[in-house]
Write a protein that holds these residues in place. Structure first.
Motif, short mmCIF file in Angstrom:
data_model
loop_
_atom_site.label_atom_id
_atom_site.label_comp_id
_atom_site.label_asym_id
_atom_site.label_seq_id
_atom_site.Cartn_x
_atom_site.Cartn_y
_atom_site.Cartn_z
N ALA A 152 44.20 15.09 50.63
CA ALA A 152 43.25 16.02 51.26
C ALA A 152 43.24 17.32 50.46
CB ALA A 152 43.64 16.27 52.71
N ARG A 153 44.42 17.77 50.03
CA ARG A 153 44.49 19.00 49.23
C ARG A 153 43.84 18.82 47.86
NH1 ARG A 153 49.70 22.63 50.79
NH2 ARG A 153 49.66 22.13 53.01
N LYS A 154 44.02 17.65 47.27
CA LYS A 154 43.37 17.39 45.98
C LYS A 154 41.85 17.42 46.13
CE LYS A 154 47.01 14.72 43.74
NZ LYS A 154 47.30 13.60 42.85
N ILE A 155 41.36 16.86 47.21
CA ILE A 155 39.92 16.88 47.47
C ILE A 155 39.45 18.31 47.71
CG2 ILE A 155 38.11 16.20 49.11
CD1 ILE A 155 39.71 13.53 49.44
N ARG A 156 40.20 19.07 48.52
CA ARG A 156 39.83 20.48 48.77
C ARG A 156 39.74 21.27 47.47
NH1 ARG A 156 44.54 20.47 52.99
NH2 ARG A 156 43.50 19.52 54.78
N LYS A 157 40.72 21.06 46.59
CA LYS A 157 40.75 21.77 45.31
C LYS A 157 39.55 21.39 44.45
CE LYS A 157 43.87 22.67 41.39
NZ LYS A 157 43.21 22.23 40.18
N ILE A 180 33.64 12.71 44.77
CA ILE A 180 34.99 13.31 44.81
C ILE A 180 35.83 12.57 45.84
CG2 ILE A 180 36.31 15.38 45.41
CD1 ILE A 180 33.89 17.03 44.31
N PHE A 181 35.28 12.40 47.02
CA PHE A 181 36.00 11.72 48.09
C PHE A 181 36.35 10.29 47.66
CE2 PHE A 181 36.26 9.16 51.92
CZ PHE A 181 37.16 9.89 52.67
N ASN A 182 35.37 9.57 47.13
CA ASN A 182 35.60 8.17 46.74
C ASN A 182 36.68 8.05 45.67
OD1 ASN A 182 33.61 7.40 48.51
ND2 ASN A 182 32.05 7.09 46.93
N GLU A 183 36.64 8.94 44.68
CA GLU A 183 37.63 8.90 43.60
C GLU A 183 39.04 9.09 44.13
OE1 GLU A 183 39.11 11.70 39.86
OE2 GLU A 183 37.15 12.10 40.75
N TYR A 184 39.23 10.12 44.94
CA TYR A 184 40.58 10.40 45.44
C TYR A 184 41.02 9.41 46.52
CZ TYR A 184 41.01 14.58 42.64
OH TYR A 184 41.13 15.45 41.59
N GLN A 185 40.09 8.90 47.29
CA GLN A 185 40.42 7.89 48.30
C GLN A 185 40.95 6.63 47.62
OE1 GLN A 185 40.08 8.10 51.83
NE2 GLN A 185 41.28 6.23 51.71
N GLU A 186 40.29 6.21 46.56
CA GLU A 186 40.72 5.02 45.83
C GLU A 186 42.10 5.24 45.19
OE1 GLU A 186 39.27 2.45 41.96
OE2 GLU A 186 37.71 3.36 43.22
N GLU A 187 42.29 6.40 44.58
CA GLU A 187 43.58 6.72 43.97
C GLU A 187 44.68 6.74 45.02
OE1 GLU A 187 45.48 10.62 41.92
OE2 GLU A 187 43.54 10.01 41.10
N MET A 188 44.42 7.36 46.17
CA MET A 188 45.41 7.44 47.25
C MET A 188 45.77 6.05 47.76
SD MET A 188 45.16 9.36 50.94
CE MET A 188 44.01 8.16 51.62
N ASN A 189 44.78 5.20 47.96
CA ASN A 189 45.04 3.84 48.44
C ASN A 189 45.89 3.06 47.44
OD1 ASN A 189 43.55 4.37 50.73
ND2 ASN A 189 41.72 3.32 50.00
N THR A 190 45.63 3.24 46.16
CA THR A 190 46.40 2.56 45.12
C THR A 190 47.85 3.03 45.14
OG1 THR A 190 44.44 2.29 43.73
CG2 THR A 190 46.58 2.16 42.63
N VAL A 191 48.07 4.33 45.19
CA VAL A 191 49.43 4.88 45.22
C VAL A 191 50.17 4.38 46.47
CG1 VAL A 191 50.78 7.02 45.46
CG2 VAL A 191 48.88 6.91 43.84
#
Length: 195
Positions: free
Chosen positions: A116-121, A139-150
């Motif tokens: 959420a902080r990465k998206i805010r930034k 932005i949301f899609n990119e970080y959501q996918e990365e978060m799910n992978t991690v």
């Protein structure tokens, strides 16, 4: 002419209908077993398997006219890491396994806050005076996918949190990441000199 923009992004699922109020992430709240309130949650010695669905998500919503949108740069308060108790499922054959799963759930909730902080930034850095709401979805899609992978990688590597030493190590990395993005907490106002 007033145009109202409404954008609602929900991580992990497109709609939620819960009677239970979500728990917003705060640095001083730690999830408890009692927070896993889905009717499917249980600790039962007759069980031969165990599982967890963390119930942690990123919620992103705003409602403002186009003039307000144009002059808004800080969307921190609109992007929230939340835990939905009625969606959170924890199934374990014993209390030790339940505690290990709970530790993974705590890790996952903190991971959601980090992203959420990465998206805010990223939104803060990318939003210009003439940006429109289409800026947010990629932005949301990119970080959501990365978060799910991690999350999936740590889930597998720690065997649902059973490798407590590795889970603690991964959790500490997430906490460090949250601290490094301290200007992007939900209630923070980033320094205007930062891009």
């Amino acid at each position: 002419m007033r145009h109202f923009l409404i954008i609602i992004f929900l991580a992990y699922c497109s709609s939620l209908a819960t009677a239970q109020e979500p728990i917003e992430w705060t640095p001083d709240y730690e999830l408890q077993l009692t927070d896993y309130r889905s009717p499917e949650s249980e600790i039962n010695s007759a069980l031969t398997s165990y599982s967890i669905y963390s119930g942690s998500k990123i919620d992103f919503s705003f409602n403002m006219n186009s003039v307000s949108f144009m002059f808004t740069k800080n969307f921190n308060s609109k992007i929230k890491a939340v835990f939905h108790p009625n969606l959170a499922v924890l199934v374990a054959p014993d209390s030790l396994t339940a505690q290990q799963l709970l530790q993974f759930g705590r890790y996952d909730f903190d991971l959601v806050e980090l992203y959420a902080r990465k998206i805010r930034k990223k939104v803060y850095e990318e939003k210009g005076a003439f940006s429109d709401s289409k800026l947010f979805q990629p932005i949301f899609n990119e970080y959501q996918e990365e978060m799910n992978t991690v999350s999936a990688q740590v889930f597998k590597a720690t065997d649902f949190g059973k490798d407590t030493e590795l889970l603690i190590k991964e959790h500490n990395k997430v906490i460090d990441g949250i601290n490094q993005l301290s200007d992007f907490c939900m209630t923070c106002k980033p320094n205007k000199n930062r891009k």
